[in-house]
Design a protein around this motif. Sequence first.
Motif, PDB file in Angstrom:
ATOM      1  N   THR A 135     -70.222 -51.302 122.022  1.00 57.00           N
ATOM      2  CA  THR A 135     -69.784 -50.548 123.363  1.00 57.00           C
ATOM      3  C   THR A 135     -70.634 -51.311 124.591  1.00 57.00           C
ATOM      4  O   THR A 135     -69.406 -51.301 125.842  1.00 57.00           O
TER       5      THR A 135
ATOM      6  N   TYR B 251     -58.943 -54.400 123.933  1.00 56.01           N
ATOM      7  CA  TYR B 251     -60.647 -53.788 123.466  1.00 56.01           C
ATOM      8  C   TYR B 251     -60.285 -51.620 123.960  1.00 56.01           C
ATOM      9  O   TYR B 251     -59.418 -52.293 124.675  1.00 56.01           O
TER      10      TYR B 251
ATOM     11  N   MET C 169     -68.209 -53.977 125.088  1.00 55.11           N
ATOM     12  CA  MET C 169     -67.399 -53.605 125.582  1.00 55.11           C
ATOM     13  C   MET C 169     -67.756 -53.853 127.168  1.00 55.11           C
ATOM     14  O   MET C 169     -66.487 -53.675 128.142  1.00 55.11           O
TER      15      MET C 169
ATOM     16  N   LEU D  64     -68.054 -45.161 124.555  1.00 55.72           N
ATOM     17  CA  LEU D  64     -67.533 -46.562 125.423  1.00 55.72           C
ATOM     18  C   LEU D  64     -67.915 -46.400 126.739  1.00 55.72           C
ATOM     19  O   LEU D  64     -68.896 -46.828 128.080  1.00 55.72           O
TER      20      LEU D  64
ATOM     21  N   ILE E 182     -65.904 -58.664 118.043  1.00 56.35           N
ATOM     22  CA  ILE E 182     -66.792 -57.898 119.381  1.00 56.35           C
ATOM     23  C   ILE E 182     -68.274 -57.756 117.936  1.00 56.35           C
ATOM     24  O   ILE E 182     -69.412 -58.237 118.819  1.00 56.35           O
TER      25      ILE E 182
END
Length: 398
Positions: free
Chosen positions: A232, A185, A235, A301, A209
């Motif tokens: 995000t 990722y 992640m 992110l 995801i």
Amino acid sequence: MLRPYVFIMSNSRALLSVGVDVGTTTTQIIFSRLNLQDVARHGQIPRINITDRKVIYESPIVFTPLIDAETIDAVKLNEIVRSEYINAGIDPSQVETGAVIITGETAKKKNADEILRALSGLAGEFVVSVAGPNVESLIAGKGAGAAQYSQMNYAIVTNVDIGGGSANSATFQSGNLIGAAAMNYGGRILEIEHSTGRVRHIAEPAKHILNDTGLRLENGDSPSLEELRRFTDRMADLTVELIEGTSSPLAQKIYLTPPIGVSGKGSLLMFSGGIGYYYYNPIPISSVNDVTRHDDVGPLLAHSLRNHAGLNTYHIIPPAETVRATVLGASTQTVTLSGSTIWAEREILPLKNVPVIRPALPATLEPVSVSRSVADAFGHETAGDAARGPGGADQTDV
């Protein structure tokens, strides 16, 4: 790579090294000068160490040229690398060591091997490889300064390098790598056009995801800022799993390696890579337009990492390098030297790009246990790990 070096009537020598990193989002080139010196006492067997590493040229950071989502523009990439040799005032024949590596999602492109062949012809006699995830973790961790920091401060330090398509975790204790792992990722697994706010490309790990978070996005959709933040934030959850070695059902689909063998939980923490840059240099985000300045979700992110409750329990320190960590590691950290106790017949040299693994051998060297250690080390490797093994096996010049 095995290559004969003879040190006669001198206790020092300089090598010109290059690092070329062809990443998911960007391509970078760095030239360095490595100083080799005999550090043995007078009358002892010579022991040659690299005593100094100095960067002498850094290229601009350029976007990796692509023809489409599956194909690297080989001609354009070759032009970029050649032009940087010229800008640095260096002829390829002058370069004696270093590494050219293809990392992240770019390593999956259908013509990645073609790129390696083209750059190998330009680059000379040094390691050219698709970097497997363990190699990338090690190089980025050293390039970021995590290994050195752990050695100087007698600490355990975990470096997490996140780029466009891969996240690599490397944990160091007193300068030694004790664990590494990687997941598929990064900031560019979901591409969104800055000009329109519409989804341009969804990589396979992004689909996993999105499904896990209940988001339904297709190419051409215009996601909201809240939807992108959910993506995000997930992640960021995966980043904790990457560091600590846990494995949720989603993580099992995203891991590129087995989970880290020695958990980094409780260690000092660094972030490097493009996402690391935005972690330490955040930008204001109030709209999708703010997020997509690079046609991806990288800056968002970084925000998710900064605001993650689990990550904020760590003592987070700034690395020596963020966005250039991998290419810096490729240029300055991919060479170690043997002593004077390795011999090879001249007829078999040079040996180039020899795959190496480093098994964790048991205390008792019995055939069954040794065989199992070798098999385990081999099993942790990917086809691209031609230069180093999971524990950081060395490219050695004899």
